[in-house]
Design a protein around this motif. Structure first.
Motif, PDB file in Angstrom:
ATOM      1  N   ASN A  42      -0.862  -8.968  10.545  1.00  0.00           N
ATOM      2  CA  ASN A  42      -2.086  -8.261  10.942  1.00  0.00           C
ATOM      3  C   ASN A  42      -2.002  -7.653  12.338  1.00  0.00           C
ATOM      4  O   ASN A  42      -2.598  -8.110  13.284  1.00  0.00           O
ATOM      5  CB  ASN A  42      -3.331  -9.134  10.778  1.00  0.00           C
ATOM      6  CG  ASN A  42      -3.189 -10.477  11.469  1.00  0.00           C
ATOM      7  OD1 ASN A  42      -2.140 -10.772  12.048  1.00  0.00           O
ATOM      8  ND2 ASN A  42      -4.225 -11.274  11.431  1.00  0.00           N
ATOM      9  N   ASP A  43      -1.214  -6.573  12.414  1.00  0.00           N
ATOM     10  CA  ASP A  43      -1.107  -5.752  13.610  1.00  0.00           C
ATOM     11  C   ASP A  43      -2.354  -4.869  13.697  1.00  0.00           C
ATOM     12  O   ASP A  43      -2.685  -4.167  12.745  1.00  0.00           O
ATOM     13  CB  ASP A  43       0.180  -4.912  13.469  1.00  0.00           C
ATOM     14  CG  ASP A  43       0.296  -3.823  14.510  1.00  0.00           C
ATOM     15  OD1 ASP A  43       0.123  -4.134  15.697  1.00  0.00           O
ATOM     16  OD2 ASP A  43       0.553  -2.674  14.130  1.00  0.00           O
ATOM     17  N   PRO A  44      -3.136  -4.913  14.805  1.00  0.00           N
ATOM     18  CA  PRO A  44      -4.396  -4.160  14.860  1.00  0.00           C
ATOM     19  C   PRO A  44      -4.218  -2.648  14.692  1.00  0.00           C
ATOM     20  O   PRO A  44      -5.016  -2.003  14.020  1.00  0.00           O
ATOM     21  CB  PRO A  44      -4.971  -4.499  16.247  1.00  0.00           C
ATOM     22  CG  PRO A  44      -3.918  -5.251  16.983  1.00  0.00           C
ATOM     23  CD  PRO A  44      -2.881  -5.706  16.008  1.00  0.00           C
ATOM     24  N   ALA A  71       2.031 -12.853   7.646  1.00  0.00           N
ATOM     25  CA  ALA A  71       3.140 -12.562   8.568  1.00  0.00           C
ATOM     26  C   ALA A  71       4.403 -13.327   8.210  1.00  0.00           C
ATOM     27  O   ALA A  71       5.513 -12.869   8.470  1.00  0.00           O
ATOM     28  CB  ALA A  71       2.718 -12.879  10.001  1.00  0.00           C
ATOM     29  N   GLU A  72       4.245 -14.495   7.559  1.00  0.00           N
ATOM     30  CA  GLU A  72       5.433 -15.308   7.250  1.00  0.00           C
ATOM     31  C   GLU A  72       6.017 -15.015   5.856  1.00  0.00           C
ATOM     32  O   GLU A  72       6.881 -15.741   5.366  1.00  0.00           O
ATOM     33  CB  GLU A  72       5.162 -16.800   7.470  1.00  0.00           C
ATOM     34  CG  GLU A  72       3.945 -17.454   6.837  1.00  0.00           C
ATOM     35  CD  GLU A  72       2.566 -17.066   7.389  1.00  0.00           C
ATOM     36  OE1 GLU A  72       2.448 -16.387   8.448  1.00  0.00           O
ATOM     37  OE2 GLU A  72       1.572 -17.418   6.743  1.00  0.00           O
ATOM     38  N   THR A  73       5.603 -13.902   5.242  1.00  0.00           N
ATOM     39  CA  THR A  73       6.161 -13.468   3.950  1.00  0.00           C
ATOM     40  C   THR A  73       7.691 -13.395   4.015  1.00  0.00           C
ATOM     41  O   THR A  73       8.250 -12.931   5.006  1.00  0.00           O
ATOM     42  CB  THR A  73       5.588 -12.069   3.609  1.00  0.00           C
ATOM     43  OG1 THR A  73       4.174 -12.186   3.485  1.00  0.00           O
ATOM     44  CG2 THR A  73       6.165 -11.511   2.313  1.00  0.00           C
ATOM     45  N   HIS A 103      11.651 -10.885  11.184  1.00  0.00           N
ATOM     46  CA  HIS A 103      12.546 -11.606  10.271  1.00  0.00           C
ATOM     47  C   HIS A 103      12.815 -10.831   8.980  1.00  0.00           C
ATOM     48  O   HIS A 103      13.644 -11.241   8.175  1.00  0.00           O
ATOM     49  CB  HIS A 103      11.981 -13.005   9.960  1.00  0.00           C
ATOM     50  CG  HIS A 103      10.713 -12.966   9.148  1.00  0.00           C
ATOM     51  ND1 HIS A 103       9.474 -12.683   9.687  1.00  0.00           N
ATOM     52  CD2 HIS A 103      10.496 -13.160   7.823  1.00  0.00           C
ATOM     53  CE1 HIS A 103       8.559 -12.716   8.741  1.00  0.00           C
ATOM     54  NE2 HIS A 103       9.147 -12.999   7.597  1.00  0.00           N
ATOM     55  N   LEU A 104      12.119  -9.719   8.759  1.00  0.00           N
ATOM     56  CA  LEU A 104      12.288  -8.958   7.508  1.00  0.00           C
ATOM     57  C   LEU A 104      13.213  -7.752   7.724  1.00  0.00           C
ATOM     58  O   LEU A 104      13.254  -7.173   8.803  1.00  0.00           O
ATOM     59  CB  LEU A 104      10.924  -8.501   6.987  1.00  0.00           C
ATOM     60  CG  LEU A 104       9.993  -9.638   6.551  1.00  0.00           C
ATOM     61  CD1 LEU A 104       8.606  -9.106   6.249  1.00  0.00           C
ATOM     62  CD2 LEU A 104      10.564 -10.377   5.343  1.00  0.00           C
TER      63      LEU A 104
END
Ligand SMILES: NC(=O)C1=CN([C@@H]2O[C@H](COP(=O)(O)OP(=O)(O)OC[C@H]3O[C@@H](n4cnc5c(N)ncnc54)[C@H](OP(=O)(O)O)[C@@H]3O)[C@@H](O)[C@H]2O)C=CC1
Ligand SMILES: Nc1nc(=O)c2c([nH]1)NC[C@@H]1CN(c3ccc(C(=O)N[C@@H](CCC(=O)O)C(=O)O)cc3)C=[N+]21
Ligand SMILES: [Mg+2]
Length: 282
Positions: A42-44, A71-73, A103-104
């Protein structure tokens, strides 16, 4: 003399009317164009962009879906979500909001999108079309920026174009489009020496740097077409990469921020989606 303002808002209004009528025509043939956006974390800033895209879809009568992932997908989960949209006949355009959490693997994720549904134009197939000048999906921001440049009516052939920034999503494809228009193109970046000597030669100057007010009046050739791609948050306000108030006294044409290239990016995303849907009926 003050520059003419190239309004992305005004240009988008007429383009979106055209898109809406093409959506209506598709619906009459039983097909509603659909755009899916995958947002990881959730980047604004991304949330604003995603909201503007959703509103744009509603405005032209398209179906829109936002897939919010935490975010941890994992890479596997992200790629599974893409595969599901590839197989979904209600979806004609897929956009994976960038940047992804660190990490992606962005390139691996983009490679999973069906090239026909890649409405961002970021898949290697579409990047290759851009490089070879063959027909493919053109990235939304450079496509929108070129539309604004062409709206000046200036004959681009043989003109000096300078692009500041060499990202895969803006600077590089922008330079390729200008080359295709027969401009003499320079691509400047953080290692460029004597940047202002390059920019002062530009008949067409595109700033895609990500630094508020980076392009100052002394860097601009009188009468130039100045295209400001930058979206920078400063004290809660959106500012471009160009020192607008000073540069508009030197330039021939200038794009505002907001209401410039960003607005056109959304419009070209809608255009790429309606075109993807039309191709599926052919
Ligand atoms: N209006 C719209 O629709 C869109 C707006 N944007 C905005 O456009 C801007 C650029 O985005 P993006 O291309 O993704 O950004 P990137 O951060 O990926 O690229 C920035 C580029 O600017 C170059 N640069 C940085 N500092 C300097 C410097 N001092 N002198 C010369 N060049 C420099 C970098 O050089 P190097 O390669 O050497 O590091 C890099 O090529 C951002 O503000 C972004 O928010 C982005 C997409 C769409
Ligand atoms: N896969 C992917 N594709 C993109 O095209 C992409 C992306 N990821 N990640 C982020 C950047 C940034 N970007 C913007 C597009 C429109 C506005 C926009 O709507 N701007 C409006 C509103 C600005 C405001 O909030 O006031 C304007 O400039 O008028 C902003 C920023 C697309 N990008
Ligand atoms: Mg980047």
């Amino acid at each position: 003399m003050s520059a003419q303002v190239l309004s992305g808002k005004t240009m988008s209004e007429s383009l979106r009317l055209e898109i809406a009528s093409r959506v209506t025509a598709l619906k009459e043939r039983g097909l509603t164009p659909g755009l899916a956006v995958i947002l990881v974390g959730n980047d604004p800033a991304s949330e604003i962009y995603v909201r503007n895209k959703g509103n744009g879809c509603t405005e032209v009568g398209m179906y829109s879906r936002t897939i919010n992932m935490p975010a941890e997908t994992t890479q596997e989960e992200l790629e599974a979500a893409i595969e599901e949209l590839n197989a979904d006949s209600a979806i004609h355009g897929i956009l994976v909001q960038l940047p992804l959490p660190k990490h992606l693997d962005e390139q691996a994720a983009l490679a999973k999108i069906l090239p026909e549904k890649d409405v961002d134009g970021f898949h290697l197939i579409n990047a290759g079309h851009m490089l070879t000048g063959t027909e493919g999906v053109v990235a939304c921001t450079p496509r929108g920026a070129l539309h604004m440049i062409k709206s000046t009516g200036v004959n681009l052939s043989g003109k000096e174009a300078v692009v500041i920034g060499r990202s895969n999503i803006v600077g590089k494809p922008m330079a390729m489009l200008l080359l295709k228009e027969n401009c003499t193109v320079a691509m400047c970046h953080s290692r460029t020496q004597n940047l202002a000597e390059h920019t002062r030669r530009a008949d067409i100057l595109v700033a895609a740097v990500g630094k508020a007010g980076f392009v100052t009046a002394d860097m601009v050739k009188p009468g130039a077409i100045v295209i400001d791609v930058g979206i920078n948050r400063v004290d809660g306000k959106v500012k471009g990469d160009v020192d607008y108030d000073a540069v508009k006294e030197v330039a021939g044409w200038i794009t505002p921020v907001p209401g410039g290239v960003g607005k056109m990016t959304i419009t070209m995303l809608l255009m790429n989606t309606v075109e993807a849907a039309e191709r599926m009926l052919k």
